[in-house]
Scaffold this motif. Structure first.
Motif, PDB file in Angstrom:
ATOM      1  N   PHE A 189       6.088  16.617 -14.351  1.00 30.37           N
ATOM      2  CA  PHE A 189       7.048  15.888 -13.529  1.00 30.37           C
ATOM      3  C   PHE A 189       7.418  16.714 -12.303  1.00 30.37           C
ATOM      4  O   PHE A 189       7.502  16.198 -11.189  1.00 30.37           O
ATOM      5  CB  PHE A 189       8.307  15.565 -14.349  1.00 30.37           C
ATOM      6  N   GLY A 190       7.674  17.982 -12.505  1.00 28.27           N
ATOM      7  CA  GLY A 190       8.029  18.843 -11.381  1.00 28.27           C
ATOM      8  C   GLY A 190       6.930  18.918 -10.343  1.00 28.27           C
ATOM      9  O   GLY A 190       7.188  18.889  -9.137  1.00 28.27           O
ATOM     10  N   LEU A 191       5.670  19.001 -10.808  1.00 31.14           N
ATOM     11  CA  LEU A 191       4.545  19.068  -9.879  1.00 31.14           C
ATOM     12  C   LEU A 191       4.362  17.751  -9.138  1.00 31.14           C
ATOM     13  O   LEU A 191       4.135  17.724  -7.923  1.00 31.14           O
ATOM     14  CB  LEU A 191       3.269  19.420 -10.651  1.00 31.14           C
ATOM     15  N   ALA A 192       4.469  16.616  -9.856  1.00 35.71           N
ATOM     16  CA  ALA A 192       4.246  15.314  -9.236  1.00 35.71           C
ATOM     17  C   ALA A 192       5.311  14.992  -8.192  1.00 35.71           C
ATOM     18  O   ALA A 192       5.029  14.357  -7.177  1.00 35.71           O
ATOM     19  CB  ALA A 192       4.217  14.226 -10.313  1.00 35.71           C
ATOM     20  N   LEU A 193       6.534  15.442  -8.420  1.00 32.60           N
ATOM     21  CA  LEU A 193       7.639  15.108  -7.523  1.00 32.60           C
ATOM     22  C   LEU A 193       7.975  16.223  -6.544  1.00 32.60           C
ATOM     23  O   LEU A 193       8.957  16.123  -5.815  1.00 32.60           O
ATOM     24  CB  LEU A 193       8.890  14.771  -8.347  1.00 32.60           C
ATOM     25  N   ALA A 194       7.158  17.285  -6.529  1.00 37.20           N
ATOM     26  CA  ALA A 194       7.490  18.456  -5.715  1.00 37.20           C
ATOM     27  C   ALA A 194       7.623  18.104  -4.236  1.00 37.20           C
ATOM     28  O   ALA A 194       8.575  18.525  -3.567  1.00 37.20           O
ATOM     29  CB  ALA A 194       6.432  19.540  -5.912  1.00 37.20           C
ATOM     30  N   ALA A 195       6.684  17.319  -3.686  1.00 38.42           N
ATOM     31  CA  ALA A 195       6.725  16.995  -2.254  1.00 38.42           C
ATOM     32  C   ALA A 195       7.964  16.182  -1.915  1.00 38.42           C
ATOM     33  O   ALA A 195       8.645  16.442  -0.912  1.00 38.42           O
ATOM     34  CB  ALA A 195       5.461  16.234  -1.864  1.00 38.42           C
ATOM     35  N   MET A 196       8.279  15.182  -2.747  1.00 35.18           N
ATOM     36  CA  MET A 196       9.445  14.347  -2.481  1.00 35.18           C
ATOM     37  C   MET A 196      10.736  15.152  -2.604  1.00 35.18           C
ATOM     38  O   MET A 196      11.636  15.036  -1.761  1.00 35.18           O
ATOM     39  CB  MET A 196       9.465  13.191  -3.479  1.00 35.18           C
ATOM     40  N   LEU A 197      10.833  15.971  -3.623  1.00 35.54           N
ATOM     41  CA  LEU A 197      12.036  16.776  -3.800  1.00 35.54           C
ATOM     42  C   LEU A 197      12.181  17.803  -2.688  1.00 35.54           C
ATOM     43  O   LEU A 197      13.294  18.106  -2.246  1.00 35.54           O
ATOM     44  CB  LEU A 197      11.997  17.473  -5.165  1.00 35.54           C
ATOM     45  N   LEU A 198      11.045  18.336  -2.198  1.00 32.25           N
ATOM     46  CA  LEU A 198      11.091  19.270  -1.073  1.00 32.25           C
ATOM     47  C   LEU A 198      11.601  18.575   0.188  1.00 32.25           C
ATOM     48  O   LEU A 198      12.384  19.143   0.956  1.00 32.25           O
ATOM     49  CB  LEU A 198       9.706  19.866  -0.826  1.00 32.25           C
ATOM     50  N   LEU A 199      11.171  17.312   0.408  1.00 30.85           N
ATOM     51  CA  LEU A 199      11.663  16.541   1.556  1.00 30.85           C
ATOM     52  C   LEU A 199      13.164  16.346   1.457  1.00 30.85           C
ATOM     53  O   LEU A 199      13.904  16.582   2.422  1.00 30.85           O
ATOM     54  CB  LEU A 199      10.955  15.186   1.607  1.00 30.85           C
ATOM     55  N   PHE A 200      13.650  15.909   0.294  1.00 29.39           N
ATOM     56  CA  PHE A 200      15.081  15.692   0.125  1.00 29.39           C
ATOM     57  C   PHE A 200      15.862  16.995   0.290  1.00 29.39           C
ATOM     58  O   PHE A 200      16.926  17.014   0.911  1.00 29.39           O
ATOM     59  CB  PHE A 200      15.356  15.098  -1.261  1.00 29.39           C
ATOM     60  N   ALA A 201      15.332  18.079  -0.272  1.00 23.56           N
ATOM     61  CA  ALA A 201      16.038  19.354  -0.184  1.00 23.56           C
ATOM     62  C   ALA A 201      16.094  19.846   1.268  1.00 23.56           C
ATOM     63  O   ALA A 201      17.138  20.313   1.743  1.00 23.56           O
ATOM     64  CB  ALA A 201      15.348  20.394  -1.065  1.00 23.56           C
ATOM     65  N   THR A 202      14.976  19.731   1.991  1.00 27.71           N
ATOM     66  CA  THR A 202      14.928  20.209   3.376  1.00 27.71           C
ATOM     67  C   THR A 202      15.852  19.409   4.276  1.00 27.71           C
ATOM     68  O   THR A 202      16.638  19.969   5.051  1.00 27.71           O
ATOM     69  CB  THR A 202      13.487  20.139   3.903  1.00 27.71           C
ATOM     70  N   THR A 203      15.768  18.068   4.189  1.00 26.31           N
ATOM     71  CA  THR A 203      16.617  17.245   5.047  1.00 26.31           C
ATOM     72  C   THR A 203      18.090  17.413   4.690  1.00 26.31           C
ATOM     73  O   THR A 203      18.941  17.453   5.575  1.00 26.31           O
ATOM     74  CB  THR A 203      16.217  15.762   4.925  1.00 26.31           C
ATOM     75  N   GLY A 204      18.397  17.518   3.406  1.00 23.85           N
ATOM     76  CA  GLY A 204      19.793  17.729   3.018  1.00 23.85           C
ATOM     77  C   GLY A 204      20.343  19.042   3.542  1.00 23.85           C
ATOM     78  O   GLY A 204      21.464  19.098   4.057  1.00 23.85           O
ATOM     79  N   PHE A 205      19.541  20.103   3.465  1.00 19.83           N
ATOM     80  CA  PHE A 205      19.978  21.414   3.948  1.00 19.83           C
ATOM     81  C   PHE A 205      20.169  21.403   5.463  1.00 19.83           C
ATOM     82  O   PHE A 205      21.180  21.889   5.982  1.00 19.83           O
ATOM     83  CB  PHE A 205      18.959  22.479   3.551  1.00 19.83           C
ATOM     84  N   LEU A 206      19.211  20.826   6.189  1.00 15.89           N
ATOM     85  CA  LEU A 206      19.291  20.812   7.649  1.00 15.89           C
ATOM     86  C   LEU A 206      20.467  19.975   8.131  1.00 15.89           C
ATOM     87  O   LEU A 206      21.179  20.355   9.070  1.00 15.89           O
ATOM     88  CB  LEU A 206      17.986  20.282   8.235  1.00 15.89           C
ATOM     89  N   LEU A 207      20.696  18.827   7.507  1.00 21.43           N
ATOM     90  CA  LEU A 207      21.824  17.991   7.911  1.00 21.43           C
ATOM     91  C   LEU A 207      23.153  18.662   7.574  1.00 21.43           C
ATOM     92  O   LEU A 207      24.134  18.525   8.313  1.00 21.43           O
ATOM     93  CB  LEU A 207      21.729  16.629   7.223  1.00 21.43           C
ATOM     94  N   ASN A 208      23.182  19.380   6.467  1.00 18.62           N
ATOM     95  CA  ASN A 208      24.411  20.041   6.047  1.00 18.62           C
ATOM     96  C   ASN A 208      24.798  21.185   6.989  1.00 18.62           C
ATOM     97  O   ASN A 208      25.980  21.478   7.168  1.00 18.62           O
ATOM     98  CB  ASN A 208      24.254  20.563   4.619  1.00 18.62           C
ATOM     99  N   HIS A 209      23.789  21.830   7.604  1.00 17.33           N
ATOM    100  CA  HIS A 209      24.038  23.006   8.445  1.00 17.33           C
ATOM    101  C   HIS A 209      23.623  22.774   9.901  1.00 17.33           C
ATOM    102  O   HIS A 209      23.368  23.734  10.626  1.00 17.33           O
ATOM    103  CB  HIS A 209      23.271  24.210   7.883  1.00 17.33           C
ATOM    104  N   ARG A 210      23.568  21.514  10.319  1.00 21.44           N
ATOM    105  CA  ARG A 210      23.071  21.230  11.678  1.00 21.44           C
ATOM    106  C   ARG A 210      23.965  21.819  12.763  1.00 21.44           C
ATOM    107  O   ARG A 210      23.472  22.230  13.801  1.00 21.44           O
ATOM    108  CB  ARG A 210      22.914  19.721  11.871  1.00 21.44           C
ATOM    109  N   ALA A 211      25.276  21.881  12.532  1.00 19.83           N
ATOM    110  CA  ALA A 211      26.180  22.404  13.555  1.00 19.83           C
ATOM    111  C   ALA A 211      26.046  23.917  13.686  1.00 19.83           C
ATOM    112  O   ALA A 211      25.974  24.465  14.795  1.00 19.83           O
ATOM    113  CB  ALA A 211      27.622  22.026  13.215  1.00 19.83           C
ATOM    114  N   VAL A 212      25.976  24.614  12.556  1.00 22.23           N
ATOM    115  CA  VAL A 212      25.885  26.075  12.579  1.00 22.23           C
ATOM    116  C   VAL A 212      24.533  26.530  13.104  1.00 22.23           C
ATOM    117  O   VAL A 212      24.433  27.478  13.890  1.00 22.23           O
ATOM    118  CB  VAL A 212      26.137  26.640  11.164  1.00 22.23           C
ATOM    119  N   MET A 213      23.457  25.845  12.689  1.00 22.32           N
ATOM    120  CA  MET A 213      22.106  26.246  13.067  1.00 22.32           C
ATOM    121  C   MET A 213      21.654  25.647  14.396  1.00 22.32           C
ATOM    122  O   MET A 213      20.519  25.836  14.810  1.00 22.32           O
ATOM    123  CB  MET A 213      21.128  25.851  11.958  1.00 22.32           C
TER     124      MET A 213
END
Length: 204
Positions: free
Chosen positions: A17-41
């Protein structure tokens, strides 16, 4: 033996499951992190390009669907992609009196890479078209929120969310079986939930 086989199969399912969903979870994690820190970064996460144009309407359409059919070729869209919204005619203040404002039709089509909005006042000979194109970060964020995506992407996103929930639950279960007692697992899970709840409370 039976318990060992159950743990072995659960570990395998957890890993696949982790391998099959890795790309999707990476997309969600990346966009969530960037949106959360867009002002500081200093990330232009919500930048977009807007273009407004006027299109001629040769004959007064009888309904929003007719307007969509007439304008869709010039917009490069399928008429069914334009979703209508109708604001009824009403009286509005003008100077020292009132005038009758005609009915307004709004047609909108969304994809992750573009939003198209058409505004038309009934009886007019032209319609205003606003096209909005997001930058890369906003495009990824729109994918994150499934804006303008088809049923296949929505189902895939739902599968990723359910898969993430399964990974969390199976990870807790495996940790409790392999590295600690159920009591310790319960305490850790309760502590994590209490911490998240407290942070959400203070943030709000």
């Amino acid at each position: 033996s039976h318990r060992g086989n159950s743990q072995k199969w659960l570990r395998r399912i957890h890993a696949w499951f982790g391998l099959a969903l890795a790309a999707m979870l990476l997309l969600f994690a990346t966009t969530g992190f960037l949106l959360n820190h867009r002002a500081v970064m200093k990330i232009p996460a919500l930048d977009r390009k807007e273009v407004t144009q006027l299109l001629s309407v040769e004959a007064s359409p009888a309904a929003p669907t007719a307007l969509a059919a007439a304008l869709a070729p010039a917009l490069g869209l399928d008429p069914s992609a334009l979703k209508p919204k109708i604001d009824g005619a009403r009286a509005v203040s003008w100077g020292n009196g009132e005038i009758r404002q005609p009915e307004r039709w709004t047609l909108r089509a969304d994809t992750p890479s573009e939003s198209v909005q058409v505004e038309y006042w009934v009886g007019s000979r032209q319609a205003e078209v606003k096209r909005t194109q997001p930058n890369l970060w906003l495009y990824l964020a729109r994918l994150h929120m499934s804006i303008g995506t088809g049923p296949a992407w929505v189902l895939f996103s739902d599968a990723a969310a359910l898969g993430l929930a399964f990974l969390g639950l199976s990870g807790f279960w495996l940790w409790g079986r392999l590295h600690g007692s159920p009591r310790r697992l319960t305490l850790l899970a309760s502590g994590g939930l209490a911490t998240a709840t407290a942070l959400a409370w203070f943030a709000g």
